[in-house]
Design a protein around this motif. Structure first.
Motif, PDB file in Angstrom:
ATOM      1  N   ASP A 142       0.808  -1.233   0.000  1.00  0.00           N
ATOM      2  CA  ASP A 142       0.000   0.000   0.000  1.00  0.00           C
ATOM      3  C   ASP A 142       0.836   1.275   0.000  1.00  0.00           C
ATOM      4  OD1 ASP A 142      -2.454  -1.415   0.044  1.00  0.00           O
ATOM      5  OD2 ASP A 142      -2.316  -1.672   2.211  1.00  0.00           O
ATOM      6  N   LEU A 143       2.023   1.201  -0.584  1.00  0.00           N
ATOM      7  CA  LEU A 143       2.862   2.393  -0.707  1.00  0.00           C
ATOM      8  C   LEU A 143       2.604   3.129  -2.012  1.00  0.00           C
ATOM      9  CD1 LEU A 143       6.248   0.959   0.613  1.00  0.00           C
ATOM     10  CD2 LEU A 143       4.531   2.288   1.864  1.00  0.00           C
ATOM     11  N   VAL A 144       1.974   2.442  -2.962  1.00  0.00           N
ATOM     12  CA  VAL A 144       1.598   3.027  -4.235  1.00  0.00           C
ATOM     13  C   VAL A 144       0.396   2.254  -4.744  1.00  0.00           C
ATOM     14  CG1 VAL A 144       3.099   1.518  -5.602  1.00  0.00           C
ATOM     15  CG2 VAL A 144       2.485   3.763  -6.497  1.00  0.00           C
ATOM     16  N   ALA A 145      -0.468   2.913  -5.509  1.00  0.00           N
ATOM     17  CA  ALA A 145      -1.663   2.253  -6.039  1.00  0.00           C
ATOM     18  C   ALA A 145      -1.500   2.051  -7.537  1.00  0.00           C
ATOM     19  CB  ALA A 145      -2.906   3.077  -5.731  1.00  0.00           C
ATOM     20  N   MET A 166      23.386  12.840  -8.018  1.00  0.00           N
ATOM     21  CA  MET A 166      22.073  12.750  -7.400  1.00  0.00           C
ATOM     22  C   MET A 166      22.198  12.305  -5.951  1.00  0.00           C
ATOM     23  SD  MET A 166      20.072  10.762 -10.492  1.00  0.00           S
ATOM     24  CE  MET A 166      18.559  10.607  -9.541  1.00  0.00           C
ATOM     25  N   ASN A 167      21.256  12.749  -5.137  1.00  0.00           N
ATOM     26  CA  ASN A 167      21.158  12.255  -3.758  1.00  0.00           C
ATOM     27  C   ASN A 167      20.321  10.982  -3.791  1.00  0.00           C
ATOM     28  OD1 ASN A 167      20.945  11.800  -1.054  1.00  0.00           O
ATOM     29  ND2 ASN A 167      19.712  13.635  -0.593  1.00  0.00           N
ATOM     30  N   VAL A 168      20.987   9.831  -3.699  1.00  0.00           N
ATOM     31  CA  VAL A 168      20.282   8.562  -3.876  1.00  0.00           C
ATOM     32  C   VAL A 168      20.106   7.786  -2.579  1.00  0.00           C
ATOM     33  CG1 VAL A 168      20.950   8.320  -6.280  1.00  0.00           C
ATOM     34  CG2 VAL A 168      22.461   7.418  -4.488  1.00  0.00           C
ATOM     35  N   GLY A 169      20.549   8.355  -1.467  1.00  0.00           N
ATOM     36  CA  GLY A 169      20.349   7.692  -0.186  1.00  0.00           C
ATOM     37  C   GLY A 169      21.280   6.513   0.007  1.00  0.00           C
ATOM     38  N   PRO A 202      10.041   9.833  -5.893  1.00  0.00           N
ATOM     39  CA  PRO A 202      11.102   9.198  -5.096  1.00  0.00           C
ATOM     40  C   PRO A 202      10.953   7.694  -4.976  1.00  0.00           C
ATOM     41  CG  PRO A 202      10.397  11.231  -4.044  1.00  0.00           C
ATOM     42  CD  PRO A 202       9.454  11.000  -5.183  1.00  0.00           C
ATOM     43  N   LEU A 203       9.715   7.214  -4.900  1.00  0.00           N
ATOM     44  CA  LEU A 203       9.509   5.771  -4.797  1.00  0.00           C
ATOM     45  C   LEU A 203      10.000   5.048  -6.038  1.00  0.00           C
ATOM     46  CD1 LEU A 203       8.367   3.283  -3.371  1.00  0.00           C
ATOM     47  CD2 LEU A 203       6.172   3.769  -4.461  1.00  0.00           C
ATOM     48  N   LEU A 217      16.899   1.800  -8.011  1.00  0.00           N
ATOM     49  CA  LEU A 217      18.256   1.884  -7.482  1.00  0.00           C
ATOM     50  C   LEU A 217      18.510   0.955  -6.310  1.00  0.00           C
ATOM     51  CD1 LEU A 217      18.807   5.754  -7.606  1.00  0.00           C
ATOM     52  CD2 LEU A 217      19.998   4.032  -8.986  1.00  0.00           C
ATOM     53  N   SER A 218      17.505   0.711  -5.483  1.00  0.00           N
ATOM     54  CA  SER A 218      17.763  -0.060  -4.263  1.00  0.00           C
ATOM     55  C   SER A 218      16.605  -0.949  -3.848  1.00  0.00           C
ATOM     56  CB  SER A 218      18.118   0.894  -3.107  1.00  0.00           C
ATOM     57  OG  SER A 218      17.079   1.843  -2.895  1.00  0.00           O
ATOM     58  N   GLY A 219      15.644  -1.182  -4.766  1.00  0.00           N
ATOM     59  CA  GLY A 219      14.452  -1.924  -4.379  1.00  0.00           C
ATOM     60  C   GLY A 219      14.678  -3.406  -4.159  1.00  0.00           C
TER      61      GLY A 219
END
Length: 322
Positions: A173-176, A311-314, A251-252, A258-260
């Motif tokens: 439920d973070l995206v529909a 880029m700021n990619v965390g 961002p999601l 990149l990191s999923g």
């Protein structure tokens, strides 16, 4: 049905290339002349790697697929597997035979595709837990490693990145996603396709390789650390599906690619002089291969946007204890 009835009914098969398969205290295996054994173990735990109501056929596929992906990353040909499985009791006691039938069917469908023989394992009662150990073989001097990346190498990835993470984000439920979008992304999560043929084709061409299980940045980071080099990545070159491309400004979406994690594609490095040859391998396998950056001196990884700015990619990829 006893534990041994369960093993005989759902998991015992002939293993003609093993010296000794299921039925003794251990299997006996021997690599072909000139080859060494490559061995890897992966575990899938209910509630961590999959939901309790996951389709057992797809779990059977994925339990083996994630191990085949490790063989692909080493350039190894998969040969044998051992399966350890903890099974909860169904209501009324005993194992759920309908579940076992679908799980073993999914497992063996993929095993047959890659000529992998099940040669042993273990069963016990407990929270659902699937653990596969896989054995492959590779010519002694041709195994792909994480530690071989060289300054000047190009960085490549296979397939598309991020769809599995996007499907999981929808399930959490973070995206529909629309039904159409979810149908397009779900196979990447539930039925990853190990890139075994690619790994074998890259013997003698790639200087390093890893499979992307915990996210591109995290897994590429393992290569960089092992090789004591750095990398520059072009964000615009990252291969994504049509569905994920619609989320790349969010961002999601960037986190997914990149990191999923759960991509089970190969990330590898190779000399610039092998560029055309690598493209030819992709064409021959009908598998998209994308050059996404280069190896440099130093440490760490920088991702550049379309204008060439960092880029700021965390942080990097998935970590079970973070």
């Amino acid at each position: 049905m006893t534990e041994f009835d369960l093993i005989r009914r759902y998991f015992t098969r002939n293993a003609p290339t093993a010296l000794l398969g299921i039925g003794d205290d251990a299997a006996l295996l021997q690599a072909s002349a000139g080859n060494v054994l490559a061995v890897s173990t992966d575990m899938l735990v209910s509630g961590t790697h999959f939901l309790d109501d996951a389709d057992p056929y797809l779990l059977g596929h994925k339990a083996l697929a994630v191990n085949l992906s490790d063989m692909a990353a080493m350039g190894a040909t998969p040969r044998w597997a051992a399966l350890a499985i903890a099974l909860p009791r169904k209501d009324g006691g005993g194992a759920d035979e309908a579940w076992l039938e679908r799980f073993s069917t999914g497992f063996f469908a993929l095993a047959d595709q890659y000529d992998v023989e099940l040669v042993g394992g273990d069963t016990t009662c407990g929270k659902l837990d699937l653990c596969v150990t896989i054995f492959g073989e590779v010519p002694a001097q041709q195994a792909l490693r994480r530690s071989g990346a060289q300054i000047g190498d190009e960085v490549w990835v296979s397939g598309k990145l991020g769809d599995a993470a996007l499907a999981l984000a929808h399930m959490n439920d973070l995206v529909a996603l629309t039904d159409h979008e979810m149908a397009a992304c779900a196979p990447a999560l539930h039925q990853p396709q190990p890139r075994v043929a690619l790994g074998v084709a890259l013997r003698g061409i790639a200087n390093s390789a890893i499979d992307i299980s915990d996210g591109l940045l995290g897994d590429l980071g393992h290569v960089l650390a092992a090789s004591q080099v750095a990398a520059e990545i072009d964000f615009a070159s990252l291969p994504v599906s049509e569905v994920l491309s619609g989320y790349m400004r969010h961002p999601l979406g960037r986190k997914c690619v990149l990191s999923g994690g759960d991509d089970y594609e190969l990330c590898f490095t190779a000399p610039v002089t092998r560029h055309a040859e690598i493209l030819g391998i992709g064409t021959g396998l009908d598998l998209p291969l994308a050059c996404i950056g280069k190896i440099t001196g130093g440490s760490g990884c920088v991702v550049h946007d379309a204008s060439g700015n960092p880029m700021n990619v965390g942080s990097g990829g998935y970590d079970h204890f973070r």
